[in-house]
Design a protein around this motif. Structure first.
Motif, PDB file in Angstrom:
ATOM      1  N   SER A   1      -1.551   6.729  10.957  1.00  0.00           N
ATOM      2  CA  SER A   1      -1.170   5.640  10.061  1.00  0.00           C
ATOM      3  C   SER A   1      -0.176   4.729  10.743  1.00  0.00           C
ATOM      4  O   SER A   1      -0.237   3.514  10.622  1.00  0.00           O
ATOM      5  CB  SER A   1      -0.594   6.184   8.760  1.00  0.00           C
ATOM      6  OG  SER A   1       0.605   6.875   9.009  1.00  0.00           O
TER       7      SER A   1
ATOM      8  N   ALA B   1      -2.076   2.608  13.205  1.00  0.00           N
ATOM      9  CA  ALA B   1      -2.932   1.614  12.546  1.00  0.00           C
ATOM     10  C   ALA B   1      -2.107   0.456  12.000  1.00  0.00           C
ATOM     11  O   ALA B   1      -2.443  -0.710  12.179  1.00  0.00           O
ATOM     12  CB  ALA B   1      -3.732   2.288  11.445  1.00  0.00           C
ATOM     13  N   LEU B   2      -0.998   0.830  11.347  1.00  0.00           N
ATOM     14  CA  LEU B   2      -0.148  -0.219  10.790  1.00  0.00           C
ATOM     15  C   LEU B   2       0.371  -1.126  11.889  1.00  0.00           C
ATOM     16  O   LEU B   2       0.348  -2.342  11.791  1.00  0.00           O
ATOM     17  CB  LEU B   2       1.037   0.401  10.035  1.00  0.00           C
ATOM     18  CG  LEU B   2       0.777   0.696   8.556  1.00  0.00           C
ATOM     19  CD1 LEU B   2       1.892   1.531   7.982  1.00  0.00           C
ATOM     20  CD2 LEU B   2       0.661  -0.611   7.791  1.00  0.00           C
TER      21      LEU B   2
ATOM     22  N   ALA C   1      -2.361  -3.317  13.159  1.00  0.00           N
ATOM     23  CA  ALA C   1      -2.711  -4.388  12.223  1.00  0.00           C
ATOM     24  C   ALA C   1      -1.650  -5.475  12.232  1.00  0.00           C
ATOM     25  O   ALA C   1      -1.953  -6.672  12.174  1.00  0.00           O
ATOM     26  CB  ALA C   1      -2.872  -3.811  10.829  1.00  0.00           C
ATOM     27  N   LEU C   2      -0.381  -5.056  12.307  1.00  0.00           N
ATOM     28  CA  LEU C   2       0.684  -6.046  12.267  1.00  0.00           C
ATOM     29  C   LEU C   2       0.768  -6.811  13.571  1.00  0.00           C
ATOM     30  O   LEU C   2       1.093  -7.987  13.598  1.00  0.00           O
ATOM     31  CB  LEU C   2       2.030  -5.356  11.995  1.00  0.00           C
ATOM     32  CG  LEU C   2       2.127  -4.680  10.635  1.00  0.00           C
ATOM     33  CD1 LEU C   2       3.419  -3.918  10.544  1.00  0.00           C
ATOM     34  CD2 LEU C   2       2.044  -5.720   9.539  1.00  0.00           C
TER      35      LEU C   2
ATOM     36  N   ASN D   1      -2.666 -17.422   7.909  1.00  0.00           N
ATOM     37  CA  ASN D   1      -2.634 -16.818   9.235  1.00  0.00           C
ATOM     38  C   ASN D   1      -3.609 -17.446  10.201  1.00  0.00           C
ATOM     39  O   ASN D   1      -3.326 -17.546  11.390  1.00  0.00           O
ATOM     40  CB  ASN D   1      -2.949 -15.313   9.134  1.00  0.00           C
ATOM     41  CG  ASN D   1      -1.922 -14.603   8.282  1.00  0.00           C
ATOM     42  OD1 ASN D   1      -0.883 -15.163   7.984  1.00  0.00           O
ATOM     43  ND2 ASN D   1      -2.216 -13.395   7.873  1.00  0.00           N
TER      44      ASN D   1
END
Lengths: 391, 287, 337
Positions: free
Chosen positions: A8, A11-12, A15-16, A91
């Motif tokens: 996690s 992944a976070l 993604a960020l 974005n």
């Protein structure tokens, strides 16, 4: 859960860390938000293919700017559509948003388009009031009143006096029911009964039994594309075709996407719509051939044409503004734009921002062994009656 | 009026064939198999594809629509399902939901998301009028086949030795095993037959529901579960009564009060559960 | 309540419980990290908001599934009810988000209270079906009453600013994420207190063995009803947050997919220790976003495969690993349901 926590975390972070697209003056990003999964995934598939075909045919450069198409799946959930729209604008610096397979999805993005002054081109949803929800909404699909009212006129001209309407119980269905019904009654016709069918998992048998018991001259039907086949089958199964009840409706029930597979139960159905894959024009023949070639023989339907014309509108607007891609200029250029689409001549009404287009009356016939909607009458340059009635 | 009743019975019989496998699995193995709809989808696809790609006549595809899901079911039972017989309901639910979530994209990948249609042969289409009551030929056919299956199952369960052993396993697996019944084989055969029946039901239902598409298992999972819930898990009779009740109420409800729509079956289920939490036909030990 | 004799064993247990009740540094770090993430990446505020709301929804499921062992396939009923309640309140003129949130949450809690008795009877399947049936019925009711709920077209809302100061509409995306984070944190602290209270411990006992718990004198029925109502209220709060921060509600909120997804999130993150919901929600949403970008049609397959593997390998084995690691970090009972 150590492994899970690591994953996690990664992944976070990933993604960020994905860098937000830089605002590039030479690129115009178009955000295409479609339901690619979920119950209306077939809409997403056709629309995406239509938009991509236009870019493939006309190149990805127009008025000195490069077109970057980003396709996002909103799974048919309105809160996801809204979030995706906000991210595309914030974005990815999208200058135009396109798509919106269902009414709530288009409505969810309306406040976003108005606030951010980004044109929202609705290429699929067909409830009439959508374009009123934001001054930046432009539509290249159609509205149900546009398709339903001419059907009523045709009925009156062809000695059909008693009609039962069956529609799916949601926005476009109610539009169809109201506009067909009102136009028909004004001309002296009688609506014996107005039946509404639940949207999910419909079994038309009991409703068709009611139609049989009412014994009208014709039954007017609107169901979303996808349910046409089952409706046809049960219509025939109930013996309604032999009992002299004509099957009429908007073209959604004889959707080109599914028509070929429907079997002979669909023969003879008369519908009104803005696009048929069998439309006899050079633009359409080229469009259909190219579409089938690029998509493994898949026949284009009105959803594909909606997205194709949506891209065409973007290109036309950019040419008119000579490359200026800010929302206000694009919107001004879109209003009043006109061109020849595979469906026929079209233009964007400058006041309502809806499509003004021909509506065709067609019959299902066999052409070269396959079922097609063959046009036999044209009502030119139809404006959306819902808004026309207001003015 | 009678037409609507017959329509409801036809729909109910279809639901019965689709759901009885689930009911027996639940009663026998106390296993909640939410993936039951996937076997129905498989059977439907078998029929649709054999007809459209290989030109096999409709009737001939039906036995195959039974056998293929039965074999797949047997294979899955031997390899995967048997590990979870003792597991908690949560694990069973998660596992079978996982299977459905896997089955649907697989179908989508190989067969696309367009519904595959089943085109009935001419002798099965159309209607017959009988003393002023009209009914579709296919619906008569459906009622006939499903009634035959129901009778055959009942005779089998009650009249044969295998059936007797099966009932013994349902009542108390441990004692049955102690008496020499091969419980493992019972489970495997039952699961296979249940899945096969689901497949056959899917093939029969394909025409009525507008074609088989990848979302079929999830769309109808709720319906199957409602049938089993209302009917109770006491084998065939419960599933039959539950299906017929549901079929008739659903069709009649939509005819007489079109605006009610799907609400009626959910409402009936909740009411049934309030009044008789085990369903209408309860097993002896109240499981 | 059990009368406890004052014995050395009792003192040891009391000390252990008190130790567990203290906040660990890792928990503080977790919440600070969440806050930092929202503040540091304002462009991703919508994304974070979705994760936080899903996390709250999963937390509410943890209260009944992880803590008490009740399986529900219809938890979306309360989620959807909370969302629609907040939306309808707003459309009737109540623009203040916090008041709307409280009322919506209370309504969901009331529904939970009303339907909980149905859970006490019947077999595993009937309990499952009751939960599903309620969600489906609510979906149909919302569909029927389209003039209030917008029906299949959904309902758009406009919200006033939180506490009269912080707008949470399109311009206030970061405020919206902070609002969600605030609500999540407050409700989490409450849940944590609850889980560690005698009431919470009795729920764990009920989960482990309902018969034995009853034999010990715990009134299992009443406690199950109570926690179900609380979980429903939490889910309603999550739904209200969704409605208020995204300003749209639609019928898919009652769909089976929502109930199934939230259960997946909880299982992925681990049930029973309250943090699992938020972690699972984050993983689920991030993975879905990433896979969706690549192959939108097939991400469901991977989720399904993950579930199958998870169950076959044994959640117990994974949970045992987790317990060992987490016993140092989080003071709650870690055993998954």
């Amino acid at each position: 859960m150590k492994t899970v926590q690591w994953i996690s975390g990664f992944a976070l972070a990933a993604a960020l860390a994905a860098p937000a697209a830089r605002a590039d003056d030479a690129t115009v990003t178009v955000g295409l938000i479609l339901p690619m999964t979920g119950p209306v995934a077939s809409t997403g598939k056709q629309e995406r293919a239509g938009a991509e075909l236009y870019i493939a045919q006309h190149g990805d450069t127009v008025a000195g700017k490069k077109i970057a198409l980003i396709v996002k799946d909103d799974t048919g959930a309105a809160d996801v559509t809204k979030r995706l729209a906000q991210e595309l604008i914030g974005n990815d610096h999208a200058k135009v948003l396109m798509g919106f397979g269902l009414t709530p999805l288009a409505l969810a993005v309306a406040p976003v388009s108005a606030e951010a002054k980004v044109p929202e081109i609705v290429t699929a949803a067909a409830t009439a009031m959508i374009t009123e929800k934001s001054p930046y909404i432009v539509r290249t699909s159609f509205t149900l009143p546009q398709a339903s009212a001419p059907m009523a006129d045709w009925c009156l001209q062809n000695k059909i006096k008693k009609v039962v309407t069956i529609v799916s119980d949601y926005g476009p269905g109610l539009d169809a029911e109201k506009w067909f019904g009102d136009t028909f009654k004004k001309g002296g016709g009688e609506i014996t009964e107005a039946i509404r069918v639940p949207l999910k998992n419909p079994d038309f048998a009991p409703f068709l039994q009611r139609v049989k018991d009412d014994a009208p001259d014709a039954v007017f039907v609107f169901v979303p594309s996808g349910f046409g086949a089952i409706f046809m089958k049960q219509f025939v199964e109930r013996g309604l075709d032999k009992s002299g009840v004509k099957l009429i409706g908007t073209g959604d029930v004889t959707d080109d996407d599914l028509l070929a597979d429907m079997g002979d139960s669909a023969l003879g159905a008369v519908t009104t719509h803005h696009y048929s894959a069998a439309h006899d024009s050079s633009e359409n023949k080229a469009f259909v051939a190219a579409f089938e070639k690029a998509n493994g023989g898949m026949r284009p339907n009105f959803m594909a044409v909606g997205a194709y014309d949506g891209m065409a509108l973007v290109y036309h607007a950019l040419e008119a503004t000579k490359g200026a891609a800010d929302g206000e200029s694009l919107l001004a250029a879109m209003k009043g734009a006109s061109w020849v689409s595979p469906r026929g001549p079209v233009s964007i009404d400058p006041t309502t921002r809806d499509m003004v287009q021909n509506i065709y009356v067609r019959k299902v016939e066999k052409v070269d062994g396959q079922l097609y909607n063959v046009e036999f009458a044209t009502i030119p340059a139809v404006k959306d009656p819902y808004k026309a009635a207001k003015n | 009026m009678l037409t609507i009743l017959l329509d409801g019975i036809a729909y109910g019989m279809l639901l019965f064939v689709l759901s009885c496998g689930l009911s027996v699995t639940l009663g026998l193995m106390n296993f909640i198999n939410l993936a039951h709809g996937a076997f129905a989808m498989l059977g439907g696809y078998v029929t649709a594809l054999l007809m459209s790609r290989a030109g096999v006549p409709f009737i001939a595809t039906l036995p195959i629509a039974f056998v293929v899901p039965a074999l797949v079911g047997a294979a899955l039972e031997r390899t995967l399902y048997r590990r979870l017989y003792g597991a908690s309901p949560l694990d069973q639910v998660l596992f079978t939901i996982g299977l459905v979530f896997m089955a649907m994209p697989i179908a989508n990948f190989f067969l696309g998301d367009q519904p595959q249609q089943v085109h009935l042969p001419a002798w099965l289409s159309g209607r017959v009028e009988f003393h002023g009551v009209g009914i579709g030929v296919y619906r008569i056919f459906t009622i006939g086949i499903c009634a035959t299956i129901a009778t055959a199952l009942q005779i089998f369960l009650v009249g044969t030795r295998f059936g007797a052993r099966l009932r013994a396993c349902v009542d108390d697996a441990r004692v049955a095993s102690g008496l020499g019944v091969n419980v493992d084989m019972m489970f495997a055969v039952t699961f296979a037959v249940g899945s096969g029946l689901a497949g056959l039901g899917g093939a029969l239902a394909a025409d009525v529901v507008g074609g088989i598409d990848p979302s079929f298992p999830l769309r109808f999972m709720v319906t199957f579960l409602i049938v089993v819930t209302i009917g109770g898990s006491n084998g065939i009779l419960g599933a039959l009564v539950g299906s017929l009740l549901l079929g008739v109420l659903d069709v009649a409800g939509k005819y007489y009060v079109p605006s009610i729509g799907a609400f009626i079956i959910y409402f009936v289920m909740v009411v049934t559960l309030i009044l008789r939490p085990q369903g209408l036909f309860v097993r002896g030990d109240g499981r | 309540m059990i009368a406890a004799p004052a014995s050395p064993g009792f003192e040891r247990i009391a000390a252990h419980l008190q130790r567990r009740a203290r906040w660990r540094w890792s928990e503080v770090a977790f919440w600070l990290a969440l806050l930092a993430a929202v503040l540091a990446f304002p462009s991703r505020a919508g994304f974070f908001n979705e994760i936080l709301i899903a996390g709250l929804f999963a937390l509410s499921l943890d209260l009944i599934l992880g803590l008490t062992g009740i399986v529900s396939l219809g938890h979306a009923a309360f989620f959807g009810l909370g969302a629609y309640a907040a939306a309808i309140l707003s459309s009737q003129g109540l623009a203040d988000p916090t008041l709307g949130l409280l009322i919506a949450s209370a309504l969901s809690g009331a529904l939970g209270l009303a339907t909980a008795p149905l859970l006490l009877r019947g077999s595993d399947l009937t309990r499952l079906m009751v939960t599903m049936g309620i969600a489906l019925m609510l979906g149909e009711v919302a569909n029927r009453n389209a003039d209030i709920t917008g029906g299949a077209d959904g309902l758009n809302l406009t919200m006033g600013p939180v506490l009269g100061l912080f707008p949470i509409d399109f311009t206030g995306q970061r405020n919206a994420a902070l609002y969600s984070l605030g609500v999540l944190f407050l409700l989490f602290v409450l849940a944590r207190r609850l889980a560690q209270s005698p009431f919470g411990l009795s729920l764990s006992a009920i989960r482990e063995n309902r018969l034995r718990a009853g034999a010990l004198g715990i009134s299992t029925s009443r406690r199950i009803i109570a926690i179900y109502a609380v979980a429903a209220a939490y889910a309603g709060a999550a739904g209200a947050l969704l409605a208020q921060t995204t300003q749209i509600v639609s019928l898919d909120l009652f769909d089976f997919h929502r109930s199934a997804d939230v259960m997946l999130m909880l299982i992925i993150g681990g049930a029973g220790y309250l943090y699992g919901g938020i972690i699972g929600a984050a993983i689920f949403i991030v993975v879905k976003d990433v896979i969706s970008g690549a192959t939108p049609e097939y991400w469901e397959f991977w989720i399904g495969a993950m579930l199958v593997v998870l169950v076959l390998v044994g959640r117990e084995r994974i949970a045992a690993h987790a317990r060992r690691t987490l016993r140092m970090l989080v003071p709650l009972k870690g055993r998954a349901a």
